[in-house]
Design an enzyme around this catalytic site. Structure first.
Site, short mmCIF file in Angstrom:
data_model
loop_
_atom_site.label_atom_id
_atom_site.label_comp_id
_atom_site.label_asym_id
_atom_site.label_seq_id
_atom_site.Cartn_x
_atom_site.Cartn_y
_atom_site.Cartn_z
N GLN A 54 -7.18 44.81 68.47
CA GLN A 54 -5.76 44.96 68.14
C GLN A 54 -5.28 43.88 67.16
O GLN A 54 -4.20 44.02 66.59
CB GLN A 54 -4.90 44.91 69.40
CG GLN A 54 -5.00 46.17 70.26
CD GLN A 54 -4.04 46.10 71.42
OE1 GLN A 54 -4.33 45.48 72.43
NE2 GLN A 54 -2.86 46.70 71.28
N CYS A 102 2.06 50.53 74.51
CA CYS A 102 1.00 49.75 73.86
C CYS A 102 1.55 49.09 72.61
O CYS A 102 2.29 49.72 71.86
CB CYS A 102 -0.15 50.69 73.49
SG CYS A 102 -1.52 49.87 72.66
N LEU A 103 1.16 47.84 72.39
CA LEU A 103 1.63 47.12 71.20
C LEU A 103 1.17 47.80 69.91
O LEU A 103 1.79 47.65 68.87
CB LEU A 103 1.14 45.67 71.22
CG LEU A 103 1.64 44.79 72.37
CD1 LEU A 103 0.98 43.42 72.31
CD2 LEU A 103 3.16 44.66 72.34
N GLU A 145 -6.60 47.96 78.77
CA GLU A 145 -7.15 46.98 77.82
C GLU A 145 -8.63 47.26 77.52
O GLU A 145 -9.07 47.16 76.38
CB GLU A 145 -6.97 45.55 78.35
CG GLU A 145 -5.52 45.11 78.47
CD GLU A 145 -4.67 45.39 77.24
OE1 GLU A 145 -5.17 45.30 76.11
OE2 GLU A 145 -3.48 45.72 77.42
N HIS A 148 -9.23 49.94 75.03
CA HIS A 148 -9.12 49.50 73.62
C HIS A 148 -10.50 49.10 73.08
O HIS A 148 -10.84 49.41 71.94
CB HIS A 148 -8.21 48.28 73.52
CG HIS A 148 -6.74 48.61 73.40
ND1 HIS A 148 -6.23 49.35 72.37
CD2 HIS A 148 -5.69 48.28 74.18
CE1 HIS A 148 -4.92 49.47 72.51
NE2 HIS A 148 -4.56 48.84 73.61
#
Ligand code: NI
Length: 191
Positions: A54, A102-103, A145, A148
Protein backbone atom coordinates in the site's frame (compact mmCIF):
# COMPACT_ATOMS: atom_id res chain seq x y z
CA UNK A 1 11.02 8.55 8.85
CA UNK A 2 8.43 9.67 6.38
CA UNK A 3 4.76 9.61 5.64
CA UNK A 4 4.53 7.77 2.33
CA UNK A 5 2.04 8.05 -0.52
CA UNK A 6 -0.73 5.44 -0.30
CA UNK A 7 -1.40 3.39 -3.44
CA UNK A 8 -5.06 3.64 -4.48
CA UNK A 9 -7.19 0.96 -6.14
CA UNK A 10 -6.09 0.63 -9.77
CA UNK A 11 -2.36 0.70 -8.91
CA UNK A 12 -0.90 -2.63 -10.11
CA UNK A 13 1.24 -2.93 -6.93
CA UNK A 14 -1.95 -3.65 -4.96
CA UNK A 15 -2.68 -6.66 -7.16
CA UNK A 16 0.71 -8.34 -7.03
CA UNK A 17 1.82 -11.12 -4.70
CA UNK A 18 4.34 -9.57 -2.31
CA UNK A 19 7.86 -10.90 -1.79
CA UNK A 20 8.93 -12.78 1.36
CA UNK A 21 11.77 -11.27 3.39
CA UNK A 22 14.82 -13.40 4.27
CA UNK A 23 15.82 -13.47 7.94
CA UNK A 24 19.15 -11.75 7.05
CA UNK A 25 17.25 -8.90 5.41
CA UNK A 26 15.05 -8.08 8.40
CA UNK A 27 17.73 -6.06 10.24
CA UNK A 28 18.66 -4.07 7.10
CA UNK A 29 18.04 -0.33 7.17
CA UNK A 30 15.85 -0.65 4.06
CA UNK A 31 13.41 -3.03 5.77
CA UNK A 32 13.52 -1.25 9.13
CA UNK A 33 12.89 2.14 7.48
CA UNK A 34 10.03 0.69 5.44
CA UNK A 35 8.42 -0.62 8.66
CA UNK A 36 8.86 2.72 10.42
CA UNK A 37 7.33 4.55 7.43
CA UNK A 38 4.40 2.10 7.36
CA UNK A 39 3.66 2.80 11.03
CA UNK A 40 3.90 6.54 10.50
CA UNK A 41 1.73 6.45 7.36
CA UNK A 42 -0.88 4.28 9.10
CA UNK A 43 -1.03 6.69 12.07
CA UNK A 44 -1.25 9.74 9.81
CA UNK A 45 -4.17 8.23 7.85
CA UNK A 46 -5.90 6.82 10.98
CA UNK A 47 -5.73 3.34 9.46
CA UNK A 48 -6.25 0.18 11.51
CA UNK A 49 -3.44 -1.40 9.51
CA UNK A 50 -1.36 -1.02 6.39
CA UNK A 51 0.44 -3.43 4.10
CA UNK A 52 3.83 -2.64 2.52
CA UNK A 53 2.44 -2.76 -1.02
CA UNK A 54 0.00 0.00 0.00
CA UNK A 55 3.04 2.30 0.19
CA UNK A 56 4.49 0.92 -3.09
CA UNK A 57 6.94 -1.52 -1.42
CA UNK A 58 5.91 -5.01 -2.61
CA UNK A 59 7.21 -6.83 0.47
CA UNK A 60 5.37 -9.37 2.67
CA UNK A 61 5.06 -7.07 5.69
CA UNK A 62 2.01 -5.53 7.33
CA UNK A 63 1.46 -3.49 10.46
CA UNK A 64 -1.72 -3.36 12.54
CA UNK A 65 -2.75 -1.11 15.41
CA UNK A 66 -6.08 0.05 16.76
CA UNK A 67 -5.99 2.62 19.54
CA UNK A 68 -9.42 4.27 19.91
CA UNK A 69 -9.51 4.66 16.15
CA UNK A 70 -11.71 7.55 14.92
CA UNK A 71 -12.31 5.82 11.55
CA UNK A 72 -13.61 2.70 13.35
CA UNK A 73 -14.81 3.86 16.78
CA UNK A 74 -16.40 0.47 17.58
CA UNK A 75 -13.27 -1.63 16.90
CA UNK A 76 -11.55 -3.19 19.92
CA UNK A 77 -8.02 -1.89 20.46
CA UNK A 78 -5.08 -3.89 19.09
CA UNK A 79 -1.51 -3.19 20.26
CA UNK A 80 0.99 -2.26 17.53
CA UNK A 81 1.79 -5.50 15.71
CA UNK A 82 4.36 -5.90 12.93
CA UNK A 83 4.03 -9.05 10.83
CA UNK A 84 6.80 -10.15 8.48
CA UNK A 85 6.02 -13.08 6.14
CA UNK A 86 2.66 -13.75 7.85
CA UNK A 87 0.86 -17.02 7.18
CA UNK A 88 -2.73 -17.44 8.21
CA UNK A 89 -4.77 -20.58 8.91
CA UNK A 90 -8.50 -20.45 9.70
CA UNK A 91 -9.56 -22.23 12.90
CA UNK A 92 -12.96 -23.84 12.38
CA UNK A 93 -15.43 -22.71 9.75
CA UNK A 94 -17.42 -20.06 11.61
CA UNK A 95 -17.53 -16.71 9.87
CA UNK A 96 -18.96 -13.26 10.56
CA UNK A 97 -19.87 -10.27 8.42
CA UNK A 98 -17.44 -7.39 8.73
CA UNK A 99 -18.22 -3.93 7.25
CA UNK A 100 -14.79 -3.00 5.93
CA UNK A 101 -13.05 0.04 4.54
CA UNK A 102 -9.52 0.51 3.23
CA UNK A 103 -7.02 3.34 2.88
CA UNK A 104 -6.46 2.22 -0.73
CA UNK A 105 -10.18 2.33 -1.59
CA UNK A 106 -11.24 5.89 -0.72
CA UNK A 107 -14.77 6.54 0.48
CA UNK A 108 -16.13 3.03 0.05
CA UNK A 109 -17.22 0.42 2.55
CA UNK A 110 -18.74 -3.01 2.07
CA UNK A 111 -19.71 -6.19 3.89
CA UNK A 112 -17.18 -9.01 3.79
CA UNK A 113 -17.20 -12.48 5.37
CA UNK A 114 -14.26 -13.25 7.64
CA UNK A 115 -13.27 -16.21 9.80
CA UNK A 116 -14.04 -15.72 13.52
CA UNK A 117 -10.79 -17.39 14.52
CA UNK A 118 -7.41 -17.70 12.82
CA UNK A 119 -3.92 -18.86 13.61
CA UNK A 120 -1.13 -16.59 12.57
CA UNK A 121 2.55 -17.33 12.10
CA UNK A 122 4.97 -14.52 11.30
CA UNK A 123 8.20 -12.83 12.36
CA UNK A 124 8.34 -9.53 14.24
CA UNK A 125 10.68 -6.66 13.27
CA UNK A 126 13.49 -8.26 15.32
CA UNK A 127 13.08 -11.53 13.44
CA UNK A 128 11.48 -13.26 16.44
CA UNK A 129 8.69 -15.75 15.65
CA UNK A 130 5.10 -14.83 16.41
CA UNK A 131 2.51 -17.61 16.78
CA UNK A 132 -0.90 -16.49 17.92
CA UNK A 133 -4.57 -17.33 17.75
CA UNK A 134 -6.58 -14.23 16.88
CA UNK A 135 -10.36 -13.97 17.31
CA UNK A 136 -13.38 -11.87 16.49
CA UNK A 137 -13.29 -8.39 14.95
CA UNK A 138 -9.51 -8.34 15.42
CA UNK A 139 -9.24 -11.52 13.33
CA UNK A 140 -11.13 -9.64 10.57
CA UNK A 141 -8.55 -6.83 10.65
CA UNK A 142 -5.69 -9.35 10.35
CA UNK A 143 -7.38 -11.13 7.42
CA UNK A 144 -7.89 -7.80 5.61
CA UNK A 145 -4.20 -6.85 5.93
CA UNK A 146 -2.87 -10.26 4.93
CA UNK A 147 -5.20 -10.24 1.90
CA UNK A 148 -3.32 -7.10 0.74
CA UNK A 149 -0.06 -9.09 0.76
CA UNK A 150 -1.68 -11.62 -1.60
CA UNK A 151 -2.86 -8.88 -3.97
CA UNK A 152 -6.47 -8.93 -2.75
CA UNK A 153 -8.71 -6.02 -1.77
CA UNK A 154 -11.84 -6.19 0.39
CA UNK A 155 -13.99 -5.32 -2.63
CA UNK A 156 -13.07 -8.73 -4.13
CA UNK A 157 -14.79 -10.42 -1.19
CA UNK A 158 -17.99 -8.35 -1.12
CA UNK A 159 -20.75 -10.85 -1.99
CA UNK A 160 -23.71 -8.52 -1.71
CA UNK A 161 -22.69 -5.49 -3.75
CA UNK A 162 -25.79 -3.67 -2.43
CA UNK A 163 -23.82 -3.34 0.85
CA UNK A 164 -21.27 -1.05 -0.86
CA UNK A 165 -21.61 2.52 0.39
CA UNK A 166 -19.77 5.76 1.04
CA UNK A 167 -18.53 6.57 4.54
CA UNK A 168 -21.36 9.13 4.92
CA UNK A 169 -23.98 6.55 3.90
CA UNK A 170 -22.41 4.04 6.30
CA UNK A 171 -22.82 6.52 9.16
CA UNK A 172 -26.37 7.35 8.07
CA UNK A 173 -27.74 3.85 7.35
CA UNK A 174 -25.49 1.16 8.85
CA UNK A 175 -23.37 2.36 11.77
CA UNK A 176 -25.93 1.76 14.55
CA UNK A 177 -26.67 -1.79 13.42
CA UNK A 178 -22.96 -2.57 12.89
CA UNK A 179 -22.15 -1.29 16.39
CA UNK A 180 -24.68 -3.78 17.80
CA UNK A 181 -23.32 -6.67 15.73
CA UNK A 182 -19.74 -5.82 16.72
CA UNK A 183 -20.73 -5.78 20.39
CA UNK A 184 -22.18 -9.31 20.05
CA UNK A 185 -19.00 -10.58 18.35
CA UNK A 186 -16.72 -8.94 20.93
CA UNK A 187 -18.80 -10.48 23.75
CA UNK A 188 -18.55 -13.92 22.17
CA UNK A 189 -14.89 -13.88 21.08
CA UNK A 190 -13.34 -11.38 23.50
CA UNK A 191 -11.92 -9.25 20.68
NI1 NI B 1 -6.82 -2.13 3.35
Amino acid sequence: MAIREIALIGEPVLREQTREISSEEIASSEIQETITDMIETMHHANGAGIAANQIFSPLRICVIEVSDNPRYPYKPNIPLTILINPQITPVGTEMFENYEGCLSVPNLRGKVERYCQIEIKALDRNGQPIEETICGITAGTFQHEIDHLDGKLFVDRVKNTASLCTWDAFKKYHEKQVEKEVKTIVEKWGA
